[in-house]
Design a protein around this motif. Structure first.
Motif, PDB file in Angstrom:
ATOM      1  N   ARG A  49      -5.311   3.410  -8.486  1.00 41.47           N
ATOM      2  CA  ARG A  49      -4.055   4.310  -7.718  1.00 41.47           C
ATOM      3  C   ARG A  49      -3.287   5.406  -8.493  1.00 41.47           C
ATOM      4  O   ARG A  49      -4.342   5.699  -9.642  1.00 41.47           O
ATOM      5  CB  ARG A  49      -2.687   2.658  -8.894  1.00 41.47           C
ATOM      6  N   ASP A  50      -3.358   6.486  -8.382  1.00 42.42           N
ATOM      7  CA  ASP A  50      -3.327   7.659  -8.307  1.00 42.42           C
ATOM      8  C   ASP A  50      -3.015   7.884  -9.510  1.00 42.42           C
ATOM      9  O   ASP A  50      -2.912   8.972 -10.313  1.00 42.42           O
ATOM     10  CB  ASP A  50      -2.160   9.057  -7.271  1.00 42.42           C
ATOM     11  N   ASP A  51      -1.993   7.065 -10.156  1.00 41.94           N
ATOM     12  CA  ASP A  51      -0.745   7.239 -11.654  1.00 41.94           C
ATOM     13  C   ASP A  51      -1.714   6.894 -12.632  1.00 41.94           C
ATOM     14  O   ASP A  51      -1.722   7.425 -13.889  1.00 41.94           O
ATOM     15  CB  ASP A  51       0.346   6.216 -11.889  1.00 41.94           C
TER      16      ASP A  51
HETATM   17 ZN    ZN Z   1       1.409   6.149  -7.700  1.00 41.13          ZN
END
Ligand code: ZN
Ligand code: PRT
Length: 284
Positions: A49-51
């Protein structure tokens, strides 16, 4: 071997995977695999996930990552931004209901601002010497003023159409963002060498985007006029003689933005048989 973390699905996924392909880093991902080794380059790809990408790179679980600058600034992890890719461009902005008479950052004093980017917002408000209540919301931030959960929002804007359809006006742009390559600060020499080669390949693919290779025939007595039409940055076109010594062939690179305008001018100046081809890479 260098481990790169990229988004597993979402807005960055397509841009990132096509950039890797253009850099000749082949990755055959079978469904839902999380870690895949490239068959053509000393790289393995970790899908996240980008986070989670900034922290994964900061801790060294991945060596580098591709993620929006907005996430990098929000997470504030100890990583180095090594390249701007110019992809997935957007901005982080403050927006208020259209009906409000916004007078500047001081208008936000004491107001409720909904956002998924509290860290960047907090920093901005401090710089502006504004005290406001930050409400952390993870999705659909743009509807919060409508249901009286907030007075303003701080969110990602791209085309701006989401703001318009929610009757909001963009009043401050706080951060311009694009996808960036981030790196762990303690890479060894071998990893640094692989990273350097990868960045070089990315840059060649980025430089070729939006460019066309253009070839045309022209009578020799029109060449000066034609060269004066070609944009300043492309001052060195190739001129090749033709069998008919009154004619020559001119080859150059044109930007797609100015393309149609320039082609029209070239035709009017006497260019004929204009041939346009895509460029795969530009090696600087
Ligand atoms: Zn995200
Ligand atoms: O699942 P995961 O956590 O990995 O993904 P995500 O849902 O958190 O992120 P994702 O895939 O939506 O976005 C990834 C990154 O894309 C963001 O962090 C930005 O760097 C970048 N990006 C570029 C955008 C947009 N453009 C964008 N338009 N991210 C979100 N949006 C949203 C925006 O919030 C708005 O509500 O799209 C909506 C439409 O925008 P307008 O202005 O075009 O109407």
């Amino acid at each position: 071997m260098l481990r790169i973390a990229i988004q597993s699905k979402g807005r960055l996924y397509d841009d990132t995977t096509s950039l890797l392909k253009e850099a000749d880093v082949k990755v055959n991902r079978s469904e839902r695999a999380l870690l895949v080794r490239s068959s053509t380059f000393p790289i393995e790809v970790l899908y996240l996930r980008d986070d989670d990408i900034p922290e994964t790179v900061a801790s060294g679980v991945a060596d580098i990552g591709i993620v929006g600058l907005n996430e990098v600034m929000e997470r504030d992890e100890n990583v180095k931004v090594v390249q701007h890719l110019g992809l997935s461009k957007c901005r982080l902005s403050i927006a208020v209901p259209k009906a409000e008479h916004y007078t500047g950052p001081q208008w936000l004093q004491g107001k409720r601002i909904a956002t998924s980017y509290p860290h960047i917002l907090q920093k901005y408000l401090k710089e502006q010497d504004v005290k406001a209540q930050i409400h952390i919301i993870t999705g659909s931030v743009e509807i919060t003023p409508l249901i009286d959960l907030s007075d303003a929002i701080f969110d990602i804007v791209s085309s701006g159409s989401t703001l318009v359809s929610n009757n909001l006006a963009e009043v401050e742009t706080v951060l311009q963002s694009d996808a960036v390559v981030i790196a762990n600060k303690h890479l060894d020499a071998e990893k640094k060498t692989i990273l350097k080669e990868l960045i070089f390949r990315f840059q060649s693919a980025i430089d070729a985007q939006g460019k066309k290779y253009v070839m045309m025939n022209a009578p020799k007595d029109r060449v000066d006029r034609i060269l004066s039409i070609l944009p300043g940055s492309m001052k060195s076109p190739t001129i090749i003689p033709l069998a008919d010594d009154k004619w020559c062939s001119i080859h150059t690179v044109l930007d797609v933005h100015s393309f149609w305008e320039i082609i029209g001018q070239l035709k009017a100046a006497g260019a004929q048989g204009i041939l346009v081809t895509p460029i795969e890479k530009i090696i600087g």
